[in-house]
Scaffold this motif. Structure first.
Motif, PDB file in Angstrom:
ATOM      1  N   PRO A   1      -9.398   7.492  -0.662  1.00 36.10           N
ATOM      2  CA  PRO A   1      -9.107   8.664   0.166  1.00 36.10           C
ATOM      3  C   PRO A   1      -9.031   8.325   1.649  1.00 36.10           C
ATOM      4  O   PRO A   1      -9.903   7.646   2.181  1.00 36.10           O
ATOM      5  N   LEU A   2      -7.972   8.786   2.297  1.00 37.38           N
ATOM      6  CA  LEU A   2      -7.847   8.666   3.749  1.00 37.38           C
ATOM      7  C   LEU A   2      -8.408   9.903   4.433  1.00 37.38           C
ATOM      8  O   LEU A   2      -9.072   9.815   5.454  1.00 37.38           O
TER       9      LEU A   2
ATOM     10  N   ALA B   1      -2.927   0.427  -4.017  1.00 34.29           N
ATOM     11  CA  ALA B   1      -2.282  -0.865  -3.820  1.00 34.29           C
ATOM     12  C   ALA B   1      -0.923  -0.839  -4.506  1.00 34.29           C
ATOM     13  O   ALA B   1      -0.793  -0.356  -5.630  1.00 34.29           O
ATOM     14  N   SER B   2       0.075  -1.329  -3.826  1.00 33.58           N
ATOM     15  CA  SER B   2       1.414  -1.346  -4.427  1.00 33.58           C
ATOM     16  C   SER B   2       1.559  -2.588  -5.306  1.00 33.58           C
ATOM     17  O   SER B   2       1.071  -3.663  -4.960  1.00 33.58           O
TER      18      SER B   2
ATOM     19  N   MET C   1       0.846  -1.176   0.000  1.00 32.53           N
ATOM     20  CA  MET C   1       0.000   0.000   0.000  1.00 32.53           C
ATOM     21  C   MET C   1       0.890   1.237   0.000  1.00 32.53           C
ATOM     22  O   MET C   1       1.858   1.318   0.735  1.00 32.53           O
ATOM     23  N   THR C   2       0.555   2.191  -0.858  1.00 33.15           N
ATOM     24  CA  THR C   2       1.314   3.420  -0.989  1.00 33.15           C
ATOM     25  C   THR C   2       0.383   4.602  -0.758  1.00 33.15           C
ATOM     26  O   THR C   2      -0.762   4.583  -1.200  1.00 33.15           O
ATOM     27  N   THR C   3       0.876   5.618  -0.062  1.00 24.25           N
ATOM     28  CA  THR C   3       0.073   6.826   0.132  1.00 24.25           C
ATOM     29  C   THR C   3       0.596   7.936  -0.768  1.00 24.25           C
ATOM     30  O   THR C   3       1.785   8.003  -1.066  1.00 24.25           O
ATOM     31  N   HIS C   4      -0.325   8.779  -1.218  1.00 26.40           N
ATOM     32  CA  HIS C   4       0.010   9.896  -2.096  1.00 26.40           C
ATOM     33  C   HIS C   4      -0.726  11.141  -1.616  1.00 26.40           C
ATOM     34  O   HIS C   4      -1.881  11.060  -1.195  1.00 26.40           O
ATOM     35  N   PHE C   5      -0.058  12.288  -1.700  1.00 32.45           N
ATOM     36  CA  PHE C   5      -0.687  13.578  -1.443  1.00 32.45           C
ATOM     37  C   PHE C   5      -1.087  14.141  -2.795  1.00 32.45           C
ATOM     38  O   PHE C   5      -0.256  14.233  -3.703  1.00 32.45           O
ATOM     39  N   ILE C   6      -2.360  14.485  -2.959  1.00 35.23           N
ATOM     40  CA  ILE C   6      -2.825  15.001  -4.243  1.00 35.23           C
ATOM     41  C   ILE C   6      -3.583  16.308  -4.044  1.00 35.23           C
ATOM     42  O   ILE C   6      -4.092  16.592  -2.964  1.00 35.23           O
TER      43      ILE C   6
END
Length: 60
Positions: free
Chosen positions: A33-34, A57-58, A1-6
Protein backbone atom coordinates in the motif's frame (compact mmCIF):
# COMPACT_ATOMS: atom_id res chain seq x y z
CA UNK A 1 6.70 -1.80 -10.48
CA UNK A 2 3.01 -1.33 -11.25
CA UNK A 3 0.45 0.70 -9.32
CA UNK A 4 -3.18 -0.30 -8.92
CA UNK A 5 -6.24 1.48 -7.52
CA UNK A 6 -8.29 -0.94 -5.43
CA UNK A 7 -11.43 -0.89 -3.33
CA UNK A 8 -11.88 -3.24 -0.38
CA UNK A 9 -14.68 -3.86 2.08
CA UNK A 10 -13.52 -4.40 5.66
CA UNK A 11 -15.53 -5.53 8.69
CA UNK A 12 -15.65 -2.84 11.37
CA UNK A 13 -13.57 -3.69 14.44
CA UNK A 14 -13.90 -2.93 18.15
CA UNK A 15 -11.06 -0.37 18.24
CA UNK A 16 -9.39 1.96 15.72
CA UNK A 17 -6.12 0.04 16.14
CA UNK A 18 -7.79 -3.26 15.25
CA UNK A 19 -9.47 -1.62 12.26
CA UNK A 20 -6.15 -0.27 10.99
CA UNK A 21 -4.55 -3.71 11.36
CA UNK A 22 -7.43 -5.36 9.47
CA UNK A 23 -7.12 -2.79 6.66
CA UNK A 24 -3.33 -3.25 6.43
CA UNK A 25 -3.69 -7.04 6.29
CA UNK A 26 -6.32 -6.89 3.54
CA UNK A 27 -4.34 -4.40 1.44
CA UNK A 28 -1.13 -6.40 1.82
CA UNK A 29 -2.87 -9.25 -0.04
CA UNK A 30 -3.11 -6.97 -3.09
CA UNK A 31 0.39 -5.45 -2.98
CA UNK A 32 2.35 -2.84 -1.05
CA UNK A 33 0.00 0.00 0.00
CA UNK A 34 1.15 3.51 -0.91
CA UNK A 35 -1.89 5.25 0.54
CA UNK A 36 -5.40 4.38 1.61
CA UNK A 37 -8.53 6.03 2.94
CA UNK A 38 -11.83 4.94 4.44
CA UNK A 39 -14.36 6.41 2.03
CA UNK A 40 -17.63 5.04 3.42
CA UNK A 41 -19.02 3.31 6.51
CA UNK A 42 -22.16 1.18 6.51
CA UNK A 43 -23.22 0.95 10.15
CA UNK A 44 -26.07 -1.46 9.42
CA UNK A 45 -23.78 -3.97 7.68
CA UNK A 46 -20.81 -3.09 9.97
CA UNK A 47 -18.53 -2.60 6.94
CA UNK A 48 -16.04 0.08 5.96
CA UNK A 49 -15.17 0.77 2.32
CA UNK A 50 -11.46 1.43 1.78
CA UNK A 51 -9.91 2.84 -1.39
CA UNK A 52 -6.18 2.40 -1.84
CA UNK A 53 -3.26 2.66 -4.22
CA UNK A 54 -0.93 -0.35 -4.05
CA UNK A 55 2.21 -1.33 -5.92
CA UNK A 56 3.18 -4.75 -7.22
CA UNK A 57 6.40 -5.98 -8.75
CA UNK A 58 6.12 -6.16 -12.51
CA UNK A 59 6.92 -9.49 -14.13
CA UNK A 60 9.71 -9.02 -16.65
Amino acid sequence: MTTHFITAEIDLQETPTELEQAIAAELQKQGEPLRWAITAVDTEQQKATVEAVVTTASAE
